[in-house]
Write an enzyme that holds these catalytic residues in place. Structure first.
Site, PDB file in Angstrom:
ATOM      1  N   ASP A  47       1.055  -8.561   8.222  1.00  0.00           N
ATOM      2  CA  ASP A  47       1.350  -7.138   8.363  1.00  0.00           C
ATOM      3  C   ASP A  47       0.751  -6.556   9.648  1.00  0.00           C
ATOM      4  O   ASP A  47       0.228  -5.439   9.657  1.00  0.00           O
ATOM      5  CB  ASP A  47       0.856  -6.343   7.153  1.00  0.00           C
ATOM      6  CG  ASP A  47       1.423  -4.925   7.110  1.00  0.00           C
ATOM      7  OD1 ASP A  47       2.426  -4.667   7.809  1.00  0.00           O
ATOM      8  OD2 ASP A  47       0.849  -4.078   6.411  1.00  0.00           O
ATOM      9  N   SER A  52      -3.209   3.574   8.119  1.00  0.00           N
ATOM     10  CA  SER A  52      -2.833   2.181   8.337  1.00  0.00           C
ATOM     11  C   SER A  52      -2.767   1.847   9.816  1.00  0.00           C
ATOM     12  O   SER A  52      -2.154   2.568  10.606  1.00  0.00           O
ATOM     13  CB  SER A  52      -1.470   1.893   7.692  1.00  0.00           C
ATOM     14  OG  SER A  52      -1.547   1.994   6.299  1.00  0.00           O
ATOM     15  N   HIS A 111       4.024  -2.515   8.852  1.00  0.00           N
ATOM     16  CA  HIS A 111       4.730  -1.565   7.984  1.00  0.00           C
ATOM     17  C   HIS A 111       4.739  -0.146   8.565  1.00  0.00           C
ATOM     18  O   HIS A 111       5.530   0.695   8.147  1.00  0.00           O
ATOM     19  CB  HIS A 111       4.140  -1.574   6.569  1.00  0.00           C
ATOM     20  CG  HIS A 111       2.808  -0.892   6.424  1.00  0.00           C
ATOM     21  ND1 HIS A 111       1.616  -1.591   6.373  1.00  0.00           N
ATOM     22  CD2 HIS A 111       2.474   0.415   6.307  1.00  0.00           C
ATOM     23  CE1 HIS A 111       0.619  -0.733   6.236  1.00  0.00           C
ATOM     24  NE2 HIS A 111       1.111   0.483   6.193  1.00  0.00           N
TER      25      HIS A 111
END
Length: 263
Positions: A126, A203, A96
């Site tokens: 992911d 992230s 993402h």
């Protein structure tokens, strides 16, 4: 020999005391600096050169006045973190972070900014692998294991939090084997729950143990909560990364080594 005047004796005594205090402070400062170099400081210093900061613009769907998704799109600045997993410039991050980014820009620890290319991704987990356009080899992070993690042990997160590069936070492992649903399309299974502060931009960054070994990939935070963040276990992440970097052709690019038998 004539004795020194009382006033001179007094000043000589004060000067000697000041010099003694100065020497003591210097020795104490050296000892204090040594005691400040904790295992966390050592772990961060060792891991930091293998952490990169990712940024770029992406197109996202806007919500209308009623709060539902419409057909309008807007450009936003995306940010995230990555971990060097191959000295040739291959970096592991979250999908993402780079999804929809037309030009992936990466800042290295030495402040060089390079362009990266998306090599392959796994949307279910992911995770994504990108390749940096850089000369020479990059430093690698020491890899640990997530198989023996314990609730309560100290962990360290490094990431590009809100664009503040190489932000360091600490916490503990709060729980293991969590299942977290963040949207209708994305569910993380068997992830690590940690109390290390995670923010937008973290992230794809590393979760380290106290020995400075990579044990997880920071992936999500519980919105509205405090001290609830999640990381993909490193054993799971590296298995997926190995699949993305196998010798098969992915996106018309061949990775790894392909053998050929002479006939």
């Amino acid at each position: 020999m004539r004795p020194l005047p009382t006033r001179n004796v007094r000043w000589h005594g004060i000067l000697a005391a000041v010099m003694l205090i100065s020497v003591s402070l210097n020795l104490g400062s050296s000892s204090y600096a040594s005691s400040r170099r904790t295992p966390i400081v050592e772990a961060v210093n060792e891991a930091m050169p293998s952490v990169v900061n990712i940024h770029g613009r992406k197109t996202v769907r806007s919500e209308d006045a009623a709060g539902t998704n419409g057909d309008h799109f807007r450009q936003v600045n995306g940010m995230g973190t990555g971990i060097v997993i191959d000295e040739r410039g291959y970096v592991l991050t979250n999908h993402h972070v780079v999804d929809g980014v037309s030009r992936i820009q990466v800042t290295l620890h030495d402040q060089r900014t390079v362009v990266a290319k998306l090599i392959a991704h796994d949307q279910k987990s992911d995770l994504a692998v990108i390749k940096l356009d850089v000369e020479g080899s990059l430093p690698l992070m020491r890899i640990g294991t997530s198989s023996d993690l314990m609730a309560g042990e100290t962990v360290i997160a490094i990431g590009n939090a809100y664009g503040y590069e190489h932000t360091v936070t600490t916490g503990i492992i709060s729980a293991l084997h969590r299942t977290v649903q963040v949207s209708d399309e994305q569910t993380y299974r068997d992830v690590i729950q940690t109390s290390a502060d995670i923010n937008p931009g973290n992230s794809g960054g590393p979760l380290l143990n106290i020995d400075g070994e990579l044990v997880g990939i920071n992936v999500a935070v519980r919105i509205g909560a405090q001290g609830i963040a999640f990381a993909i276990p490193v054993d799971q992440a590296l298995e997926i990364a190995a699949g993305l970097l196998n010798s098969e052709k992915v996106g018309r690019i061949t990775h790894g080594i392909v053998g050929k038998t002479d006939v």
